[in-house]
Motif scaffolding. Structure first.
Motif, PDB file in Angstrom:
ATOM      1  N   VAL A   6       0.092   0.057  -5.230  1.00 42.50           N
ATOM      2  CA  VAL A   6       0.772  -0.674  -3.876  1.00 42.50           C
ATOM      3  C   VAL A   6       2.334  -0.110  -3.615  1.00 42.50           C
ATOM      4  CG1 VAL A   6       1.756  -2.830  -3.332  1.00 42.50           C
ATOM      5  CG2 VAL A   6      -0.437  -2.691  -4.242  1.00 42.50           C
ATOM      6  N   ASP A   7       2.896   0.173  -4.822  1.00 44.48           N
ATOM      7  CA  ASP A   7       4.383   0.674  -4.832  1.00 44.48           C
ATOM      8  C   ASP A   7       4.352   2.154  -4.136  1.00 44.48           C
ATOM      9  OD1 ASP A   7       5.419  -1.641  -5.817  1.00 44.48           O
ATOM     10  OD2 ASP A   7       5.446  -0.949  -7.703  1.00 44.48           O
ATOM     11  N   ARG A   8       3.326   2.786  -4.414  1.00 41.02           N
ATOM     12  CA  ARG A   8       3.280   4.117  -3.847  1.00 41.02           C
ATOM     13  C   ARG A   8       2.948   4.195  -2.235  1.00 41.02           C
ATOM     14  NH1 ARG A   8       0.270   6.213  -9.285  1.00 41.02           N
ATOM     15  NH2 ARG A   8       1.923   6.793 -10.610  1.00 41.02           N
ATOM     16  N   SER A   9       2.258   3.360  -2.152  1.00 36.77           N
ATOM     17  CA  SER A   9       1.991   3.032  -0.470  1.00 36.77           C
ATOM     18  C   SER A   9       3.149   2.381   0.186  1.00 36.77           C
ATOM     19  CB  SER A   9       0.771   2.070  -0.260  1.00 36.77           C
ATOM     20  OG  SER A   9      -0.480   2.713  -0.192  1.00 36.77           O
ATOM     21  N   LEU A  10       3.916   1.604  -0.543  1.00 38.00           N
ATOM     22  CA  LEU A  10       5.293   1.220   0.033  1.00 38.00           C
ATOM     23  C   LEU A  10       6.466   2.287   0.298  1.00 38.00           C
ATOM     24  CD1 LEU A  10       5.295  -2.523  -1.493  1.00 38.00           C
ATOM     25  CD2 LEU A  10       5.322  -1.804   0.919  1.00 38.00           C
ATOM     26  N   GLN A  11       6.290   2.979  -0.734  1.00 41.89           N
ATOM     27  CA  GLN A  11       7.172   4.300  -0.738  1.00 41.89           C
ATOM     28  C   GLN A  11       6.912   5.343   0.046  1.00 41.89           C
ATOM     29  OE1 GLN A  11       6.789   6.627  -4.441  1.00 41.89           O
ATOM     30  NE2 GLN A  11       7.295   8.381  -3.386  1.00 41.89           N
ATOM     31  N   TYR A  12       5.557   5.549   0.671  1.00 47.98           N
ATOM     32  CA  TYR A  12       5.031   6.162   1.655  1.00 47.98           C
ATOM     33  C   TYR A  12       5.495   5.753   2.961  1.00 47.98           C
ATOM     34  CZ  TYR A  12       1.707   7.409   5.596  1.00 47.98           C
ATOM     35  OH  TYR A  12       1.152   7.543   6.847  1.00 47.98           O
ATOM     36  N   LEU A  13       5.256   4.291   3.153  1.00 48.38           N
ATOM     37  CA  LEU A  13       5.655   3.794   4.389  1.00 48.38           C
ATOM     38  C   LEU A  13       7.364   3.555   4.693  1.00 48.38           C
ATOM     39  CD1 LEU A  13       3.073   0.750   4.091  1.00 48.38           C
ATOM     40  CD2 LEU A  13       3.167   2.598   5.804  1.00 48.38           C
ATOM     41  N   GLY A 258      -2.377   4.497   3.887  1.00 50.27           N
ATOM     42  CA  GLY A 258      -1.417   3.628   2.931  1.00 50.27           C
ATOM     43  C   GLY A 258      -1.967   2.127   3.050  1.00 50.27           C
ATOM     44  N   ALA A 259      -2.714   1.678   3.933  1.00 50.81           N
ATOM     45  CA  ALA A 259      -2.963   0.353   3.745  1.00 50.81           C
ATOM     46  C   ALA A 259      -3.806  -0.144   2.748  1.00 50.81           C
ATOM     47  CB  ALA A 259      -3.942   0.052   5.142  1.00 50.81           C
ATOM     48  N   LEU A 260      -3.815  -1.643   2.330  1.00 53.83           N
ATOM     49  CA  LEU A 260      -4.583  -2.338   1.515  1.00 53.83           C
ATOM     50  C   LEU A 260      -5.880  -2.396   2.017  1.00 53.83           C
ATOM     51  CD1 LEU A 260      -4.703  -3.849  -1.174  1.00 53.83           C
ATOM     52  CD2 LEU A 260      -3.996  -5.944   0.218  1.00 53.83           C
ATOM     53  N   ALA A 261      -6.841  -2.138   1.082  1.00 56.43           N
ATOM     54  CA  ALA A 261      -8.378  -2.272   1.384  1.00 56.43           C
ATOM     55  C   ALA A 261      -9.260  -2.962   0.296  1.00 56.43           C
ATOM     56  CB  ALA A 261      -8.919  -0.796   1.744  1.00 56.43           C
ATOM     57  N   LEU A 262     -10.198  -3.409   0.450  1.00 56.83           N
ATOM     58  CA  LEU A 262     -11.113  -3.738  -0.456  1.00 56.83           C
ATOM     59  C   LEU A 262     -12.529  -3.085  -0.550  1.00 56.83           C
ATOM     60  CD1 LEU A 262     -12.020  -6.399  -2.529  1.00 56.83           C
ATOM     61  CD2 LEU A 262     -13.041  -7.347  -0.575  1.00 56.83           C
ATOM     62  N   ILE A 263     -12.899  -2.784  -1.552  1.00 53.58           N
ATOM     63  CA  ILE A 263     -14.222  -1.917  -1.607  1.00 53.58           C
ATOM     64  C   ILE A 263     -15.269  -2.482  -2.393  1.00 53.58           C
ATOM     65  CG2 ILE A 263     -13.247   0.467  -1.263  1.00 53.58           C
ATOM     66  CD1 ILE A 263     -13.749   1.028  -4.185  1.00 53.58           C
ATOM     67  N   GLN A 264     -16.421  -2.517  -1.682  1.00 48.63           N
ATOM     68  CA  GLN A 264     -17.688  -3.140  -2.547  1.00 48.63           C
ATOM     69  C   GLN A 264     -18.752  -2.500  -2.708  1.00 48.63           C
ATOM     70  OE1 GLN A 264     -18.315  -6.837  -0.223  1.00 48.63           O
ATOM     71  NE2 GLN A 264     -16.984  -8.012  -1.727  1.00 48.63           N
ATOM     72  N   VAL A 265     -18.981  -1.779  -3.903  1.00 50.80           N
ATOM     73  CA  VAL A 265     -19.762  -0.538  -4.194  1.00 50.80           C
ATOM     74  C   VAL A 265     -20.315  -0.479  -5.653  1.00 50.80           C
ATOM     75  CG1 VAL A 265     -18.149   0.984  -4.575  1.00 50.80           C
ATOM     76  CG2 VAL A 265     -19.990   1.827  -3.533  1.00 50.80           C
ATOM     77  N   GLN A 266     -21.417   0.314  -5.816  1.00 50.59           N
ATOM     78  CA  GLN A 266     -21.727   0.554  -7.202  1.00 50.59           C
ATOM     79  C   GLN A 266     -20.945   1.902  -7.645  1.00 50.59           C
ATOM     80  OE1 GLN A 266     -24.626  -0.442  -9.187  1.00 50.59           O
ATOM     81  NE2 GLN A 266     -25.343  -2.101  -7.485  1.00 50.59           N
ATOM     82  N   TYR A 284      -9.738  -3.986  -5.049  1.00 45.55           N
ATOM     83  CA  TYR A 284      -8.595  -3.754  -4.128  1.00 45.55           C
ATOM     84  C   TYR A 284      -8.113  -2.037  -4.369  1.00 45.55           C
ATOM     85  CZ  TYR A 284      -8.403  -8.647  -3.409  1.00 45.55           C
ATOM     86  OH  TYR A 284      -8.385 -10.040  -3.117  1.00 45.55           O
ATOM     87  N   VAL A 285      -8.004  -1.309  -3.294  1.00 45.74           N
ATOM     88  CA  VAL A 285      -7.790  -0.231  -3.474  1.00 45.74           C
ATOM     89  C   VAL A 285      -6.691   0.116  -2.227  1.00 45.74           C
ATOM     90  CG1 VAL A 285      -9.900   0.741  -4.357  1.00 45.74           C
ATOM     91  CG2 VAL A 285      -9.366   0.650  -1.845  1.00 45.74           C
ATOM     92  N   LEU A 286      -6.144   1.453  -2.278  1.00 41.73           N
ATOM     93  CA  LEU A 286      -5.150   1.631  -1.437  1.00 41.73           C
ATOM     94  C   LEU A 286      -5.649   2.993  -0.621  1.00 41.73           C
ATOM     95  CD1 LEU A 286      -2.414  -0.050  -1.075  1.00 41.73           C
ATOM     96  CD2 LEU A 286      -3.428  -0.008  -3.425  1.00 41.73           C
ATOM     97  N   ASP A 287      -5.400   3.131   0.450  1.00 42.75           N
ATOM     98  CA  ASP A 287      -5.757   4.294   1.321  1.00 42.75           C
ATOM     99  C   ASP A 287      -4.767   5.349   1.375  1.00 42.75           C
ATOM    100  OD1 ASP A 287      -6.850   6.086   3.258  1.00 42.75           O
ATOM    101  OD2 ASP A 287      -7.658   4.432   4.409  1.00 42.75           O
ATOM    102  N   GLN A 288      -4.917   6.326   0.482  1.00 44.19           N
ATOM    103  CA  GLN A 288      -3.762   7.044   0.394  1.00 44.19           C
ATOM    104  C   GLN A 288      -4.021   8.426   0.390  1.00 44.19           C
ATOM    105  OE1 GLN A 288      -2.621   5.449  -3.640  1.00 44.19           O
ATOM    106  NE2 GLN A 288      -1.204   4.296  -2.702  1.00 44.19           N
ATOM    107  N   ASP A 289      -5.353   9.019   0.766  1.00 41.14           N
ATOM    108  CA  ASP A 289      -5.843  10.270   0.604  1.00 41.14           C
ATOM    109  C   ASP A 289      -6.650  10.743   1.888  1.00 41.14           C
ATOM    110  OD1 ASP A 289      -5.684  13.038  -0.153  1.00 41.14           O
ATOM    111  OD2 ASP A 289      -6.688  12.718  -1.924  1.00 41.14           O
ATOM    112  N   THR A 290      -6.952  11.853   2.015  1.00 42.25           N
ATOM    113  CA  THR A 290      -8.110  12.191   2.974  1.00 42.25           C
ATOM    114  C   THR A 290      -8.758  13.702   2.355  1.00 42.25           C
ATOM    115  OG1 THR A 290      -8.762  12.753   5.425  1.00 42.25           O
ATOM    116  CG2 THR A 290      -6.656  13.671   4.382  1.00 42.25           C
ATOM    117  N   GLY A 291      -9.753  14.050   3.151  1.00 41.28           N
ATOM    118  CA  GLY A 291     -10.437  15.295   2.570  1.00 41.28           C
ATOM    119  C   GLY A 291     -11.256  15.825   3.613  1.00 41.28           C
ATOM    120  N   SER A 292     -11.473  17.144   3.640  1.00 40.46           N
ATOM    121  CA  SER A 292     -12.114  17.862   4.721  1.00 40.46           C
ATOM    122  C   SER A 292     -13.640  17.446   4.957  1.00 40.46           C
ATOM    123  CB  SER A 292     -12.130  19.262   4.276  1.00 40.46           C
ATOM    124  OG  SER A 292     -12.675  19.660   3.047  1.00 40.46           O
TER     125      SER A 292
END
Length: 330
Positions: A6-13, A258-266, A284-292
């Motif tokens: 969370v702090d890293r997302s806030l740092q980015y924002l 950077g947003a807060l998200a919730l994932i439900q998965v195996q 709870y997870v943070l959206d902090q990356d992307t990929g090709s």
């Protein structure tokens, strides 16, 4: 770990980059300010709520959950996993260490488009880079061609060098070709079944059929360049470190950076367990990356950490789940 993420997302924002990113991102009601306020409030709740039940009660009262439409428009999201691999490598080319990772060309921005393909840059065997545009850009050498290729897919690596030192490398740029997954190419050609498509299965196939690397690896025409990162932890596209099992990669044209998200998965087992049986998680997870390879509203990549165990677990994630974003109601 969640608080750190969370702090890293806030740092980015707090950065000018985040302001620019949100100017390009447009979704009704999802603004830079709302995302930042939501994270700050979530952080306070984590720190002050004395039980999980009280935390969930507060979240239900104060937050709205926005579900991703998914690949089918009904919320089905395809999840995969990624990790920071650890490999043996050499700062100098030897008979054993032959397959380079490359620095970004200084003149990449002036290359005519379309850019050269992977095969044109490094040859059909992956060893011809010094004969063309990549000459002199070699950063470090790997023993195994597939290892070097998969570092390009993962986007970062921790390298144990032959001189006893550690080198960390991270993404520095790419050519303009679209990403093509070689696993899906194997499925298309009937070499693997879709339901069996995991990283361990792909690695096992090419270990048993090494001569086919020259057939399949060039099909991913996109080429990735690297830079030394001075021992820094694996870093996502937002410029902040990613956190094991708390950072996700998504298409940033579709989802708020950077947003807060919730994932439900195996996902497979726990990091401290030898059991790799899939377990359902609601996390709870943070959206902090992307990929090709992470394109559209129906794809999520979950960062699983660094090293062999993380790689084993990441490589087994190939399942469908749900993705929600948490934002303050007002």
């Amino acid at each position: 770990l969640l608080l750190s993420a969370v702090d890293r997302s806030l740092q980015y924002l707090k950065t000018p980059k985040s302001i620019a990113d949100y100017r390009r991102y447009s979704a009704a009601g999802i603004t830079h300010d709302r995302v930042a306020r939501s994270l700050r409030r979530f952080r306070t709740l984590i720190s002050t709520c004395k039980s999980d039940a009280l935390l969930q009660q507060a979240i239900q009262q104060e937050f709205v959950l926005l579900q991703a439409t998914g690949k089918d428009g009904k919320g089905a999201v395809a999840f995969t996993g990624y990790f920071e691999p650890v490999h043996r490598a050499s700062r100098v080319q030897t008979r054993q260490y032959r397959y380079p990772l490359y620095r970004v060309p200084a003149n990449l921005a002036t290359w005519s488009k379309p850019h050269p393909t992977r095969q044109q840059l490094e040859g059909i065997d992956g060893l011809q880079g010094s004969q063309g545009r990549l000459k002199g850009l070699e950063l470090v050498w790997l023993r195994d061609r597939l290892e070097a290729f998969l570092i390009q897919v993962q986007g970062s690596a921790r390298l144990e060098l032959t001189d006893g030192s550690i080198m960390t490398v991270g993404y520095a740029g790419n050519t303009d070709h679209p990403y093509t997954g070689i696993g899906r190419e194997l499925v298309k050609d009937g070499k693997l079944r879709q339901e069996d498509l995991t990283l361990p299965a792909l690695q096992a196939y090419f270990e048993q059929n090494s001569q086919e690397q020259s057939q399949y690896l060039p099909r991913n025409q996109r080429f990735i360049f690297f830079r030394e990162t001075g021992g820094a932890p694996a870093t996502g596209s937002l410029g902040v470190a990613v956190t094991a099992e708390r950072s996700i990669a998504t298409d940033k044209t579709q989802f708020p950076p950077g947003a807060l998200a919730l994932i439900q998965v195996q996902i497979p087992g726990r990091a401290d367990s030898t059991d790799l049986e899939p377990q359902f998680v609601s996390r709870y997870v943070l959206d902090q990356d992307t990929g090709s390879a992470i394109i559209g509203p129906g794809r999520v990549d979950l960062f699983m950490g660094t090293g062999i165990r993380a790689g084993e677990r990441a490589g087994l994630i190939n399942s469908t789940g749900q993705l929600y974003y948490l934002l303050l109601k007002k």
